[in-house]
Scaffold this motif. Structure first.
Motif, PDB file in Angstrom:
ATOM      1  N   PHE A  77       0.797  -1.215  -0.137  1.00 57.54           N
ATOM      2  CA  PHE A  77       0.114   0.098   0.023  1.00 57.54           C
ATOM      3  C   PHE A  77       0.682   1.221  -0.022  1.00 57.54           C
ATOM      4  O   PHE A  77       0.707   2.231  -0.669  1.00 57.54           O
ATOM      5  N   ASN A  78       1.950   1.281   0.583  1.00 56.84           N
ATOM      6  CA  ASN A  78       2.862   2.347   0.996  1.00 56.84           C
ATOM      7  C   ASN A  78       3.473   2.506  -0.679  1.00 56.84           C
ATOM      8  O   ASN A  78       3.717   3.846  -0.975  1.00 56.84           O
ATOM      9  N   GLN A  79       3.698   1.472  -1.439  1.00 58.60           N
ATOM     10  CA  GLN A  79       4.300   1.725  -2.633  1.00 58.60           C
ATOM     11  C   GLN A  79       3.458   2.462  -3.473  1.00 58.60           C
ATOM     12  O   GLN A  79       3.526   3.523  -4.431  1.00 58.60           O
ATOM     13  N   ALA A  80       2.191   1.708  -3.510  1.00 57.87           N
ATOM     14  CA  ALA A  80       0.962   2.223  -4.333  1.00 57.87           C
ATOM     15  C   ALA A  80       0.661   3.632  -4.015  1.00 57.87           C
ATOM     16  O   ALA A  80       0.476   4.533  -5.145  1.00 57.87           O
ATOM     17  N   ARG A  81       0.870   4.101  -2.711  1.00 55.64           N
ATOM     18  CA  ARG A  81       0.625   5.567  -2.399  1.00 55.64           C
ATOM     19  C   ARG A  81       1.634   6.246  -2.998  1.00 55.64           C
ATOM     20  O   ARG A  81       1.022   7.377  -3.420  1.00 55.64           O
ATOM     21  N   ASN A  82       2.757   6.074  -2.947  1.00 57.03           N
ATOM     22  CA  ASN A  82       3.916   7.061  -3.504  1.00 57.03           C
ATOM     23  C   ASN A  82       3.791   6.962  -4.954  1.00 57.03           C
ATOM     24  O   ASN A  82       4.008   8.181  -5.652  1.00 57.03           O
ATOM     25  N   ASP A  83       3.496   5.909  -5.710  1.00 57.33           N
ATOM     26  CA  ASP A  83       3.560   5.751  -7.110  1.00 57.33           C
ATOM     27  C   ASP A  83       2.032   7.085  -7.398  1.00 57.33           C
ATOM     28  O   ASP A  83       2.071   7.424  -8.431  1.00 57.33           O
ATOM     29  N   MET A  84       1.183   6.939  -6.586  1.00 57.18           N
ATOM     30  CA  MET A  84      -0.124   7.861  -6.966  1.00 57.18           C
ATOM     31  C   MET A  84       0.385   9.241  -6.601  1.00 57.18           C
ATOM     32  O   MET A  84      -0.245  10.312  -7.577  1.00 57.18           O
ATOM     33  N   ILE A  85       1.200   9.650  -5.922  1.00 57.37           N
ATOM     34  CA  ILE A  85       1.669  10.975  -5.523  1.00 57.37           C
ATOM     35  C   ILE A  85       2.273  11.280  -7.017  1.00 57.37           C
ATOM     36  O   ILE A  85       1.884  12.578  -7.339  1.00 57.37           O
ATOM     37  N   GLU A  86       3.046  10.514  -7.639  1.00 60.66           N
ATOM     38  CA  GLU A  86       3.585  10.533  -8.792  1.00 60.66           C
ATOM     39  C   GLU A  86       2.802  11.030  -9.924  1.00 60.66           C
ATOM     40  O   GLU A  86       2.801  11.918 -10.837  1.00 60.66           O
ATOM     41  N   LYS A  87       1.628  10.123  -9.901  1.00 60.77           N
ATOM     42  CA  LYS A  87       0.708  10.171 -11.130  1.00 60.77           C
ATOM     43  C   LYS A  87      -0.107  11.361 -11.090  1.00 60.77           C
ATOM     44  O   LYS A  87      -0.499  12.121 -11.999  1.00 60.77           O
ATOM     45  N   VAL A  88      -0.510  11.954  -9.651  1.00 58.49           N
ATOM     46  CA  VAL A  88      -0.971  13.204  -9.482  1.00 58.49           C
ATOM     47  C   VAL A  88      -0.196  14.205 -10.134  1.00 58.49           C
ATOM     48  O   VAL A  88      -0.525  15.015 -10.822  1.00 58.49           O
ATOM     49  N   ASP A  89       1.323  14.330  -9.727  1.00 59.98           N
ATOM     50  CA  ASP A  89       2.041  15.515 -10.193  1.00 59.98           C
ATOM     51  C   ASP A  89       2.029  15.313 -11.691  1.00 59.98           C
ATOM     52  O   ASP A  89       2.169  16.458 -12.358  1.00 59.98           O
ATOM     53  N   ASP A  90       2.399  14.220 -12.423  1.00 61.47           N
ATOM     54  CA  ASP A  90       2.403  14.045 -13.786  1.00 61.47           C
ATOM     55  C   ASP A  90       1.199  14.610 -14.389  1.00 61.47           C
ATOM     56  O   ASP A  90       1.405  15.319 -15.466  1.00 61.47           O
ATOM     57  N   ALA A  91       0.181  14.277 -13.986  1.00 64.06           N
ATOM     58  CA  ALA A  91      -1.508  14.910 -14.376  1.00 64.06           C
ATOM     59  C   ALA A  91      -1.424  16.261 -14.376  1.00 64.06           C
ATOM     60  O   ALA A  91      -1.725  16.914 -15.625  1.00 64.06           O
ATOM     61  N   LEU A  92      -0.764  16.803 -13.401  1.00 60.89           N
ATOM     62  CA  LEU A  92      -0.762  18.449 -13.329  1.00 60.89           C
ATOM     63  C   LEU A  92       0.255  18.894 -14.427  1.00 60.89           C
ATOM     64  O   LEU A  92       0.144  19.803 -14.991  1.00 60.89           O
ATOM     65  N   THR A  93       1.208  18.249 -14.638  1.00 60.85           N
ATOM     66  CA  THR A  93       2.295  18.507 -15.603  1.00 60.85           C
ATOM     67  C   THR A  93       1.763  18.616 -17.064  1.00 60.85           C
ATOM     68  O   THR A  93       2.028  19.656 -17.741  1.00 60.85           O
ATOM     69  N   ILE A  94       0.709  17.646 -17.369  1.00 62.50           N
ATOM     70  CA  ILE A  94       0.083  17.515 -18.662  1.00 62.50           C
ATOM     71  C   ILE A  94      -0.832  18.636 -18.688  1.00 62.50           C
ATOM     72  O   ILE A  94      -0.949  19.296 -19.687  1.00 62.50           O
ATOM     73  N   ILE A  95      -1.627  19.043 -17.593  1.00 59.93           N
ATOM     74  CA  ILE A  95      -2.461  20.092 -17.632  1.00 59.93           C
ATOM     75  C   ILE A  95      -1.918  21.642 -18.068  1.00 59.93           C
ATOM     76  O   ILE A  95      -2.160  22.258 -18.793  1.00 59.93           O
ATOM     77  N   LEU A  96      -0.682  21.687 -17.241  1.00 58.43           N
ATOM     78  CA  LEU A  96       0.169  23.070 -17.573  1.00 58.43           C
ATOM     79  C   LEU A  96       0.669  22.867 -18.871  1.00 58.43           C
ATOM     80  O   LEU A  96       0.468  23.956 -19.650  1.00 58.43           O
ATOM     81  N   CYS A  97       1.120  21.841 -19.489  1.00 57.58           N
ATOM     82  CA  CYS A  97       1.827  21.922 -20.835  1.00 57.58           C
ATOM     83  C   CYS A  97       0.694  22.209 -21.941  1.00 57.58           C
ATOM     84  O   CYS A  97       0.630  23.011 -22.807  1.00 57.58           O
ATOM     85  N   ASP A  98      -0.533  21.385 -21.679  1.00 56.42           N
ATOM     86  CA  ASP A  98      -1.720  21.826 -22.524  1.00 56.42           C
ATOM     87  C   ASP A  98      -2.157  23.451 -22.362  1.00 56.42           C
ATOM     88  O   ASP A  98      -2.447  23.884 -23.423  1.00 56.42           O
ATOM     89  N   ALA A  99      -2.220  23.798 -21.466  1.00 53.18           N
ATOM     90  CA  ALA A  99      -2.350  25.159 -21.359  1.00 53.18           C
ATOM     91  C   ALA A  99      -1.069  26.127 -21.767  1.00 53.18           C
ATOM     92  O   ALA A  99      -1.506  27.407 -21.571  1.00 53.18           O
ATOM     93  N   GLY A 100      -0.200  25.556 -22.053  1.00 55.18           N
ATOM     94  CA  GLY A 100       0.684  26.348 -22.397  1.00 55.18           C
ATOM     95  C   GLY A 100       1.665  27.262 -21.199  1.00 55.18           C
ATOM     96  O   GLY A 100       2.180  28.397 -21.432  1.00 55.18           O
ATOM     97  N   VAL A 101       1.366  26.724 -19.918  1.00 56.97           N
ATOM     98  CA  VAL A 101       1.849  27.432 -18.640  1.00 56.97           C
ATOM     99  C   VAL A 101       3.538  27.193 -18.608  1.00 56.97           C
ATOM    100  O   VAL A 101       3.810  26.108 -18.546  1.00 56.97           O
ATOM    101  N   SER A 102       4.280  27.920 -18.435  1.00 63.17           N
ATOM    102  CA  SER A 102       5.548  27.754 -18.256  1.00 63.17           C
ATOM    103  C   SER A 102       6.231  28.691 -17.043  1.00 63.17           C
ATOM    104  O   SER A 102       5.815  29.922 -17.110  1.00 63.17           O
TER     105      SER A 102
END
Length: 202
Positions: A77-102
């Motif tokens: 569960f701890n490994q899965a929890r840490n993996d999800m932290i990265e997935k949330v941050d990766d999703a935010l990166t995609i949103i920022l890239c799609d919006a052209g935010v730098s």
């Protein structure tokens, strides 16, 4: 602002965490959400399961075999929890890239939004279980007083962190701060990196 770019307000995410902790103690665990909310709910579920496995590990009546089984579940569960932290941050990166935010060259926060959301998840669990303690029929007044003091402190910390996280997201979406996903790179569950695992196979 985050809402305009498909990232929910932090108040929505913390309410999701608070609501599901209460619901999951009464009904089967479900994740009816989409997008970022679905990722946050999934990450929250791993914290929920982790919390209750850790309770089992501390039971004075737990056998060695039960503790070993629980420890393996905790690691998973701890490994899965840490993996999800990265997935949330990766999703935010995609949103920022799609919006052209730098924010090239801008300052970087010491904690990512995914990590802060994880901390808020744990705080919602802590608050739920402290309130359970405050409502115990067999608790005396000194117990309730101690618990209520801790509830007040947890509530303040929850408010402080959620406010700070919303400010961080506002800065990120405005291009005032950089966002990066920090890889957890846990070694203990990797059979090629943990000597206790790969040595056992020799």
């Amino acid at each position: 602002m985050p809402n305009a770019l498909s990232f929910p307000a932090i108040a929505e995410l913390t309410q999701l965490q608070i609501d599901t902790v209460d619901l999951w103690h009464r009904e089967p665990i479900e994740n009816p959400y989409e997008g970022i909310k679905s990722l946050v709910c999934q990450q929250h579920e791993f914290n929920y399961r982790l919390w209750h496995e850790e309770d089992k590990a501390r039971s004075p009546s737990a056998t060695d075999q039960e503790i070993a089984t629980v420890k393996r579940a905790i690691d998973g569960f701890n490994q899965a929890r840490n993996d999800m932290i990265e997935k949330v941050d990766d999703a935010l990166t995609i949103i920022l890239c799609d919006a052209g935010v730098s924010a090239a060259g801008g300052p970087i926060n010491t904690e990512t939004p995914g990590s802060a959301i994880d901390r808020l998840s744990i705080m919602s669990l802590r608050l739920y279980h402290y309130r359970e303690q405050a409502d115990r029929a067999d608790a005396d007044e000194s117990h309730r007083a101690k618990v209520n003091e801790r509830i007040a402190l947890c509530e303040q910390q929850h408010t402080d962190l959620s406010t700070s996280l919303q400010q961080l997201l506002d800065d990120i979406f405005a291009g005032r701060k950089q966002h990066r996903t920090y890889r957890q790179m846990k070694m203990y569950n990797d059979p090629t990196l943990n000597p206790s695992i790969y040595d056992a196979k020799k």
